[in-house]
Each structure stands twice: as C-alpha cells, then as structure tokens.
Motif scaffolding. Sequence first.
Motif, PDB file in Angstrom:
ATOM      1  N   HIS A  92      41.312  41.797  14.668  1.00 59.16           N
ATOM      2  CA  HIS A  92      42.774  41.834  14.528  1.00 59.16           C
ATOM      3  C   HIS A  92      43.251  42.093  13.094  1.00 59.16           C
ATOM      4  CE1 HIS A  92      44.001  40.943  18.613  1.00 59.16           C
ATOM      5  NE2 HIS A  92      43.016  40.055  18.688  1.00 59.16           N
ATOM      6  N   VAL A  93      42.506  41.579  12.108  1.00 62.92           N
ATOM      7  CA  VAL A  93      42.985  41.689  10.720  1.00 62.92           C
ATOM      8  C   VAL A  93      43.101  43.164  10.299  1.00 62.92           C
ATOM      9  CG1 VAL A  93      42.513  41.084   8.311  1.00 62.92           C
ATOM     10  CG2 VAL A  93      42.032  39.418  10.123  1.00 62.92           C
ATOM     11  N   LEU A  94      42.010  43.903  10.430  1.00 60.55           N
ATOM     12  CA  LEU A  94      42.052  45.325  10.026  1.00 60.55           C
ATOM     13  C   LEU A  94      42.893  46.154  10.997  1.00 60.55           C
ATOM     14  CD1 LEU A  94      38.470  46.268   8.755  1.00 60.55           C
ATOM     15  CD2 LEU A  94      40.510  45.674   7.442  1.00 60.55           C
ATOM     16  N   ALA A  95      42.824  45.803  12.302  1.00 59.49           N
ATOM     17  CA  ALA A  95      43.590  46.563  13.299  1.00 59.49           C
ATOM     18  C   ALA A  95      45.079  46.524  12.948  1.00 59.49           C
ATOM     19  CB  ALA A  95      43.348  45.998  14.685  1.00 59.49           C
ATOM     20  N   ARG A  96      45.544  45.339  12.566  1.00 57.13           N
ATOM     21  CA  ARG A  96      46.961  45.184  12.211  1.00 57.13           C
ATOM     22  C   ARG A  96      47.273  45.943  10.925  1.00 57.13           C
ATOM     23  NH1 ARG A  96      47.262  39.787  11.512  1.00 57.13           N
ATOM     24  NH2 ARG A  96      46.854  39.486  13.714  1.00 57.13           N
ATOM     25  N   GLN A  97      46.393  45.776   9.946  1.00 57.15           N
ATOM     26  CA  GLN A  97      46.611  46.401   8.633  1.00 57.15           C
ATOM     27  C   GLN A  97      46.732  47.927   8.738  1.00 57.15           C
ATOM     28  OE1 GLN A  97      43.817  44.569   5.951  1.00 57.15           O
ATOM     29  NE2 GLN A  97      44.076  46.220   4.464  1.00 57.15           N
ATOM     30  N   TYR A  98      45.945  48.527   9.634  1.00 57.21           N
ATOM     31  CA  TYR A  98      45.928  49.994   9.741  1.00 57.21           C
ATOM     32  C   TYR A  98      46.658  50.510  10.985  1.00 57.21           C
ATOM     33  CZ  TYR A  98      42.760  50.179   5.794  1.00 57.21           C
ATOM     34  OH  TYR A  98      42.216  50.079   4.532  1.00 57.21           O
ATOM     35  N   GLY A  99      47.358  49.632  11.684  1.00 52.14           N
ATOM     36  CA  GLY A  99      48.118  50.058  12.869  1.00 52.14           C
ATOM     37  C   GLY A  99      47.249  50.723  13.925  1.00 52.14           C
ATOM     38  N   LEU A 100      46.040  50.214  14.112  1.00 55.92           N
ATOM     39  CA  LEU A 100      45.106  50.889  15.029  1.00 55.92           C
ATOM     40  C   LEU A 100      45.579  50.833  16.481  1.00 55.92           C
ATOM     41  CD1 LEU A 100      41.623  49.796  13.580  1.00 55.92           C
ATOM     42  CD2 LEU A 100      43.033  51.781  12.987  1.00 55.92           C
ATOM     43  N   GLN A 101      46.390  49.834  16.831  1.00 54.99           N
ATOM     44  CA  GLN A 101      46.856  49.711  18.223  1.00 54.99           C
ATOM     45  C   GLN A 101      47.779  50.868  18.612  1.00 54.99           C
ATOM     46  OE1 GLN A 101      47.639  47.800  15.717  1.00 54.99           O
ATOM     47  NE2 GLN A 101      49.866  47.667  15.625  1.00 54.99           N
ATOM     48  N   ASN A 102      48.338  51.566  17.608  1.00 51.61           N
ATOM     49  CA  ASN A 102      49.245  52.685  17.924  1.00 51.61           C
ATOM     50  C   ASN A 102      48.519  54.012  18.096  1.00 51.61           C
ATOM     51  OD1 ASN A 102      51.365  50.848  17.577  1.00 51.61           O
ATOM     52  ND2 ASN A 102      51.356  51.199  15.356  1.00 51.61           N
ATOM     53  N   GLY A 103      47.205  54.012  17.912  1.00 52.29           N
ATOM     54  CA  GLY A 103      46.446  55.253  18.034  1.00 52.29           C
ATOM     55  C   GLY A 103      46.405  56.013  16.718  1.00 52.29           C
ATOM     56  N   PHE A 104      45.750  57.170  16.779  1.00 53.94           N
ATOM     57  CA  PHE A 104      45.541  57.954  15.552  1.00 53.94           C
ATOM     58  C   PHE A 104      46.859  58.513  15.014  1.00 53.94           C
ATOM     59  CE2 PHE A 104      44.931  62.004  13.394  1.00 53.94           C
ATOM     60  CZ  PHE A 104      44.083  61.608  12.374  1.00 53.94           C
ATOM     61  N   SER A 105      47.123  58.259  13.726  1.00 59.13           N
ATOM     62  CA  SER A 105      48.278  58.896  13.089  1.00 59.13           C
ATOM     63  C   SER A 105      47.930  59.428  11.705  1.00 59.13           C
ATOM     64  CB  SER A 105      49.461  57.922  12.999  1.00 59.13           C
ATOM     65  OG  SER A 105      49.068  56.764  12.285  1.00 59.13           O
ATOM     66  N   SER A 106      46.883  58.870  11.062  1.00 62.54           N
ATOM     67  CA  SER A 106      46.517  59.406   9.748  1.00 62.54           C
ATOM     68  C   SER A 106      45.023  59.206   9.485  1.00 62.54           C
ATOM     69  CB  SER A 106      47.336  58.729   8.642  1.00 62.54           C
ATOM     70  OG  SER A 106      46.870  57.412   8.459  1.00 62.54           O
ATOM     71  N   ASN A 107      44.497  60.060   8.602  1.00 61.85           N
ATOM     72  CA  ASN A 107      43.052  60.053   8.356  1.00 61.85           C
ATOM     73  C   ASN A 107      42.524  58.751   7.767  1.00 61.85           C
ATOM     74  OD1 ASN A 107      42.267  62.507   9.400  1.00 61.85           O
ATOM     75  ND2 ASN A 107      42.977  63.622   7.569  1.00 61.85           N
ATOM     76  N   ASP A 108      43.368  58.028   7.040  1.00 59.33           N
ATOM     77  CA  ASP A 108      42.845  56.785   6.440  1.00 59.33           C
ATOM     78  C   ASP A 108      42.616  55.689   7.488  1.00 59.33           C
ATOM     79  OD1 ASP A 108      45.606  56.741   6.569  1.00 59.33           O
ATOM     80  OD2 ASP A 108      45.761  55.107   5.116  1.00 59.33           O
ATOM     81  N   GLN A 109      43.052  55.912   8.709  1.00 60.13           N
ATOM     82  CA  GLN A 109      42.760  54.942   9.771  1.00 60.13           C
ATOM     83  C   GLN A 109      41.306  55.052  10.241  1.00 60.13           C
ATOM     84  OE1 GLN A 109      45.696  56.373  12.574  1.00 60.13           O
ATOM     85  NE2 GLN A 109      46.551  54.308  12.699  1.00 60.13           N
ATOM     86  N   ILE A 110      40.713  56.212  10.008  1.00 54.05           N
ATOM     87  CA  ILE A 110      39.397  56.482  10.611  1.00 54.05           C
ATOM     88  C   ILE A 110      38.325  55.536  10.074  1.00 54.05           C
ATOM     89  CG2 ILE A 110      37.564  58.242  10.807  1.00 54.05           C
ATOM     90  CD1 ILE A 110      39.973  58.600  12.715  1.00 54.05           C
ATOM     91  N   ILE A 111      38.317  55.331   8.754  1.00 52.12           N
ATOM     92  CA  ILE A 111      37.304  54.430   8.194  1.00 52.12           C
ATOM     93  C   ILE A 111      37.551  53.000   8.696  1.00 52.12           C
ATOM     94  CG2 ILE A 111      38.542  54.048   5.985  1.00 52.12           C
ATOM     95  CD1 ILE A 111      34.746  54.411   6.198  1.00 52.12           C
ATOM     96  N   ALA A 112      38.832  52.635   8.888  1.00 50.11           N
ATOM     97  CA  ALA A 112      39.152  51.296   9.403  1.00 50.11           C
ATOM     98  C   ALA A 112      38.705  51.170  10.862  1.00 50.11           C
ATOM     99  CB  ALA A 112      40.645  51.025   9.283  1.00 50.11           C
ATOM    100  N   ALA A 113      38.896  52.235  11.640  1.00 44.46           N
ATOM    101  CA  ALA A 113      38.478  52.207  13.058  1.00 44.46           C
ATOM    102  C   ALA A 113      36.963  52.029  13.144  1.00 44.46           C
ATOM    103  CB  ALA A 113      38.914  53.493  13.759  1.00 44.46           C
ATOM    104  N   ALA A 114      36.248  52.683  12.242  1.00 47.51           N
ATOM    105  CA  ALA A 114      34.785  52.548  12.225  1.00 47.51           C
ATOM    106  C   ALA A 114      34.383  51.150  11.750  1.00 47.51           C
ATOM    107  CB  ALA A 114      34.175  53.625  11.325  1.00 47.51           C
ATOM    108  N   GLN A 115      35.087  50.659  10.723  1.00 48.82           N
ATOM    109  CA  GLN A 115      34.764  49.319  10.191  1.00 48.82           C
ATOM    110  C   GLN A 115      34.976  48.237  11.253  1.00 48.82           C
ATOM    111  OE1 GLN A 115      33.574  48.492   6.941  1.00 48.82           O
ATOM    112  NE2 GLN A 115      33.254  46.493   7.898  1.00 48.82           N
ATOM    113  N   VAL A 116      36.086  48.338  12.008  1.00 51.58           N
ATOM    114  CA  VAL A 116      36.333  47.336  13.061  1.00 51.58           C
ATOM    115  C   VAL A 116      35.189  47.360  14.068  1.00 51.58           C
ATOM    116  CG1 VAL A 116      37.806  46.718  15.024  1.00 51.58           C
ATOM    117  CG2 VAL A 116      38.861  47.282  12.831  1.00 51.58           C
TER     118      VAL A 116
END
Length: 259
Positions: free
Chosen positions: A50-74
């Motif tokens: 939840h911590v990184l998901a919230r920080q990078y808005g992962l629940q909203n789906g892909f919107s920017s490239n900087d989410q990708i490393i966070a999606a992998a980290q989660v």
Amino acid sequence: MIIIKLGGSVITDKSQYRKFNQERVSKLCKEIKDSGLEVLVVHGAGSFGHVLARQYGLQNGFSSNDQIIAAAQVQYDTRDLSQMIIKEMLSAGIPAVSVAPGSCFVMNNDKLIATDTEAIERLNKLGIMPVTFGDVVTDRTKGFGICSGDQLMEVLAELFDIKKVIFVSDIDGLYTADPKTNKGARLLGSVDPEMLQKIKSESGVDDVTGGVLSKVEAMLRMSTKNRDCVLVNGTVDGRLGALLRGETVTCTIARGGTK
Ligand code: IPE
C-alpha cells in the motif's frame, strides 16, 4: 475446504514500510495447522504494497513512466512478504508455495480474470497449498492495476469447492457505527444485505466503520445459503483457532448473500 484471507493489517504494521509481523503470522499458521482442516490461504500486502502503491498512484493504472519502477518494486516487496509467510507456514508443518497472482490472473479495467489456473489446481490436488496475495497485476485496459486479496478470494471461491470463507483482520467485526468515536456502536454478530444497507445509509458518504463496509459487501457476495463468510480479529491470540474448531467467538458472520 475453507478459504482464509490474512489481512495486511494483521500480517504487517501498516504504518511502517515493509514491517512484517512475524510473531503474529507464526501464531496464526500454528492455529491453522492445529485445526487439521483443509485450508486455502490468501494474504494481503499491507505495508509491503500500500505504501508505494499510494505514493505512485498505482491503483489508477499506467499514466507515467516513473510508475514502472514502483510497480516492479511493489511486486518484489509482495513476493518478499509472501516468502516470509510461506516460511512460517512450513515451520508450522503446512506444505505451501507462494504463487504470484500475475502468473495466473490478469485484470480488465480492474476486474480480475483467471487466465491460467491449471497449476494452482494441480498444486492443491497434490496437497501443496497455493498461496496467492494482493499485488500489482497487469490490466488489459489500464496497463496495470491493484489486485486485492479480497478480489482473489472471490475468484478462488468459485474455482474451488469452498464451504466457508474467513477474513482475518485487526477488528472484531462490523459495528453499527465507528466504535472509536461512537460509544453506542454495537458489534454485529451477523449481517445480511438489508442490515448493511441500513448501516450504509446511516453512516453517510464516509465509511465511518473503518473501511470495513466494502469488505462486508464482498463477504455478502461470497456468502450463499450453504456458505457463511466470517470476519474475525486475528490480532487476538487463539481466536482464529477457536473459530476453526467451531467454537462461538467474537466475529461478524455475513449471511444470506445474493446467491
Ligand atoms: C493490496 O492487497 C495489494 C497492493 C496494495 C499491492 P490487499 O488489499 O488484499 O491488502 P491488505 O489486506 O489491504 O493489506
């Protein structure tokens, strides 16, 4: 077979990134093992997700490239958590293997779809418990999304012959109002769709009962005439074990679902 979700609020400290509650998980695994019942476990992500998901808005789906490393980290972190849980299960004598949900499920606009479940069905037949968990999963329309353990519970309850559903959380059950702010709040021993509707209308827009209403809705969807869904507090020693032994415990039972 019984399906149990170990919620993130029990297995992790949700206020601290990647804090595992090892002692609590160890106790719960022993309670499950001692029941002697055939069980399928799903777990949440807690502070590993939840911590990184919230920080990078992962629940909203892909919107920017900087989410990708966070999606992998989660996905790295949730696998790490899952392995810690499997270690406790093996120590308790439960043969279990962690199965990342992305290996057998995809989502389509947040709806979870089982694409390839042969391996988990075969593991179960072999007597090895396939353990899935809340995670980042690919989504056909949004790129990726958050697949919750609750969604997995609903899909797995259809896939396997499930007689009982248990959600293990850090609350005693569903209250008529928020017990933290309302002294008159009563714990409901059981809930049906009409009662839930009443609580919802009285509680207004905010989920004042502590984020539990949507969980109870999912529980009602999963309950049938022959299948109860129970919400039980896993932070109390022995309570899950007592429930599994068929004893009367403090909890909320969702009854008479829509099916
Ligand atoms: C959440 O899963 C998954 C991620 C945030 C990656 P859950 O919704 O099942 O987790 P908990 O039980 O709330 O922690």
